[in-house]
Write a protein that holds these residues in place. Structure first.
Motif, PDB file in Angstrom:
ATOM      1  N   ASN A   1       0.828  -1.209   0.000  1.00  0.00           N
ATOM      2  CA  ASN A   1       0.000   0.000   0.000  1.00  0.00           C
ATOM      3  C   ASN A   1       0.863   1.260   0.000  1.00  0.00           C
ATOM      4  OD1 ASN A   1      -2.401  -1.349  -0.108  1.00  0.00           O
ATOM      5  ND2 ASN A   1      -2.742  -1.315   2.096  1.00  0.00           N
TER       6      ASN A   1
ATOM      7  N   GLU B   1      -8.846  11.318 -10.460  1.00  0.00           N
ATOM      8  CA  GLU B   1      -8.768   9.867 -10.253  1.00  0.00           C
ATOM      9  C   GLU B   1      -7.628   9.515  -9.289  1.00  0.00           C
ATOM     10  OE1 GLU B   1      -8.623   7.697 -13.925  1.00  0.00           O
ATOM     11  OE2 GLU B   1     -10.405   8.717 -14.704  1.00  0.00           O
TER      12      GLU B   1
ATOM     13  N   GLU C   1      -6.484  11.487  -6.957  1.00  0.00           N
ATOM     14  CA  GLU C   1      -6.920  11.949  -5.635  1.00  0.00           C
ATOM     15  C   GLU C   1      -7.904  10.949  -5.021  1.00  0.00           C
ATOM     16  OE1 GLU C   1      -6.033  14.350  -3.632  1.00  0.00           O
ATOM     17  OE2 GLU C   1      -4.582  15.251  -4.992  1.00  0.00           O
ATOM     18  N   ALA C   2      -8.783  10.354  -5.854  1.00  0.00           N
ATOM     19  CA  ALA C   2      -9.731   9.361  -5.350  1.00  0.00           C
ATOM     20  C   ALA C   2      -8.991   8.124  -4.816  1.00  0.00           C
ATOM     21  CB  ALA C   2     -10.719   8.955  -6.449  1.00  0.00           C
ATOM     22  N   VAL C   3      -7.966   7.699  -5.534  1.00  0.00           N
ATOM     23  CA  VAL C   3      -7.171   6.557  -5.083  1.00  0.00           C
ATOM     24  C   VAL C   3      -6.461   6.912  -3.780  1.00  0.00           C
ATOM     25  CG1 VAL C   3      -5.169   5.110  -5.612  1.00  0.00           C
ATOM     26  CG2 VAL C   3      -6.892   5.536  -7.369  1.00  0.00           C
TER      27      VAL C   3
ATOM     28  N   ASP D   1      -7.378   9.163  -1.594  1.00  0.00           N
ATOM     29  CA  ASP D   1      -8.369   9.263  -0.533  1.00  0.00           C
ATOM     30  C   ASP D   1      -8.764   7.881   0.008  1.00  0.00           C
ATOM     31  OD1 ASP D   1      -8.364  12.011  -0.660  1.00  0.00           O
ATOM     32  OD2 ASP D   1     -10.167  12.153  -1.921  1.00  0.00           O
ATOM     33  N   SER D   2      -8.937   6.928  -0.901  1.00  0.00           N
ATOM     34  CA  SER D   2      -9.295   5.585  -0.442  1.00  0.00           C
ATOM     35  C   SER D   2      -8.148   4.964   0.369  1.00  0.00           C
ATOM     36  CB  SER D   2      -9.685   4.687  -1.599  1.00  0.00           C
ATOM     37  OG  SER D   2      -8.554   4.341  -2.370  1.00  0.00           O
ATOM     38  N   LEU D   3      -6.908   5.233  -0.041  1.00  0.00           N
ATOM     39  CA  LEU D   3      -5.772   4.726   0.740  1.00  0.00           C
ATOM     40  C   LEU D   3      -5.694   5.410   2.097  1.00  0.00           C
ATOM     41  CD1 LEU D   3      -2.990   4.427  -1.992  1.00  0.00           C
ATOM     42  CD2 LEU D   3      -4.067   2.577  -0.733  1.00  0.00           C
ATOM     43  N   ARG D   4      -5.984   6.690   2.146  1.00  0.00           N
ATOM     44  CA  ARG D   4      -5.965   7.414   3.428  1.00  0.00           C
ATOM     45  C   ARG D   4      -7.048   6.881   4.361  1.00  0.00           C
ATOM     46  NH1 ARG D   4      -5.255  12.404  -0.014  1.00  0.00           N
ATOM     47  NH2 ARG D   4      -3.024  12.780   0.019  1.00  0.00           N
ATOM     48  N   LEU D   5      -8.209   6.526   3.789  1.00  0.00           N
ATOM     49  CA  LEU D   5      -9.283   5.970   4.618  1.00  0.00           C
ATOM     50  C   LEU D   5      -8.874   4.622   5.230  1.00  0.00           C
ATOM     51  CD1 LEU D   5     -12.492   6.756   2.542  1.00  0.00           C
ATOM     52  CD2 LEU D   5     -11.829   7.718   4.745  1.00  0.00           C
ATOM     53  N   ARG D   6      -7.989   3.903   4.561  1.00  0.00           N
ATOM     54  CA  ARG D   6      -7.510   2.621   5.080  1.00  0.00           C
ATOM     55  C   ARG D   6      -6.296   2.792   5.992  1.00  0.00           C
ATOM     56  NH1 ARG D   6      -6.715  -1.260   0.198  1.00  0.00           N
ATOM     57  NH2 ARG D   6      -6.786   0.561  -1.101  1.00  0.00           N
TER      58      ARG D   6
ATOM     59  N   THR E   1       1.046   6.573  -6.677  1.00  0.00           N
ATOM     60  CA  THR E   1      -0.118   7.407  -6.990  1.00  0.00           C
ATOM     61  C   THR E   1       0.219   8.881  -6.769  1.00  0.00           C
ATOM     62  OG1 THR E   1      -1.542   5.589  -6.325  1.00  0.00           O
ATOM     63  CG2 THR E   1      -2.563   7.727  -6.540  1.00  0.00           C
TER      64      THR E   1
END
Length: 156
Positions: free
Chosen positions: A107, A143, A145-147, A149-154, A114
């Motif tokens: 990750n 796109e 930033e979306a990736v 953001d999803s990594l930050r949420l995890r 990313t």
């Protein structure tokens, strides 16, 4: 004939007395051997910390010692089962930790890649000469930033 009968009765009496004496000596020897063995058992019971039992209480004392031994063995077996369970849990947690570290490394690598792509798209958007190039770069940026953001949420 009377003399012969008297001597036969005397010999029979002597043989009977000799047989009874031999039998009595044998019984006394056996009794002494068994008594010595019982005394050895009593000493062994005292050596393990029990109070000195009398010969008539010796079977009860031995049964109590056997019950205590069985209970202690059960406790030992239960403790060994707990240790085995803990060991397997530790091994499982160690393996899960290794797997989590591998996922985290993957990750992190994805996160860094990313970010690198996002920065490249930001530079392209700034350097774009036409509106289409800039919009395309901004779409790619969204796109990325979306990736991220999803990594930050995890947890990154």
């Amino acid at each position: 004939m009377l003399a012969y009968l008297k001597s036969a009765i005397g010999i029979a009496t002597l043989l009977t007395i000799a047989a009874l004496t031999a039998w009595g000596m044998r019984v006394d020897s056996l009794r002494g051997g068994y008594k010595a063995k019982l005394e050895a058992v009593v000493l062994a019971v005292v050596d393990i910390g029990e109070p000195k039992p009398s010969f008539d209480k010796l079977p009860d004392t031995v049964h109590k010692i056997d019950g205590d031994r069985k209970a202690l063995r059960k406790e030992r077996d239960d403790a060994l089962a707990v240790v085995d369970l803990q060991s397997s849990s530790i091994t499982k947690l160690e393996q899960e930790g290794i797997e989590a570290a591998e996922r985290a490394a993957a990750n992190r690598k994805l996160f860094e890649e990313t970010k690198r792509q996002r920065d490249a798209w930001i530079q392209r958007a700034r350097a774009a000469e036409t509106r289409t190039e800039r919009l395309s770069a901004e779409e790619e940026l969204r796109e990325c930033e979306a990736v991220l953001d999803s990594l930050r949420l995890r947890g990154f």
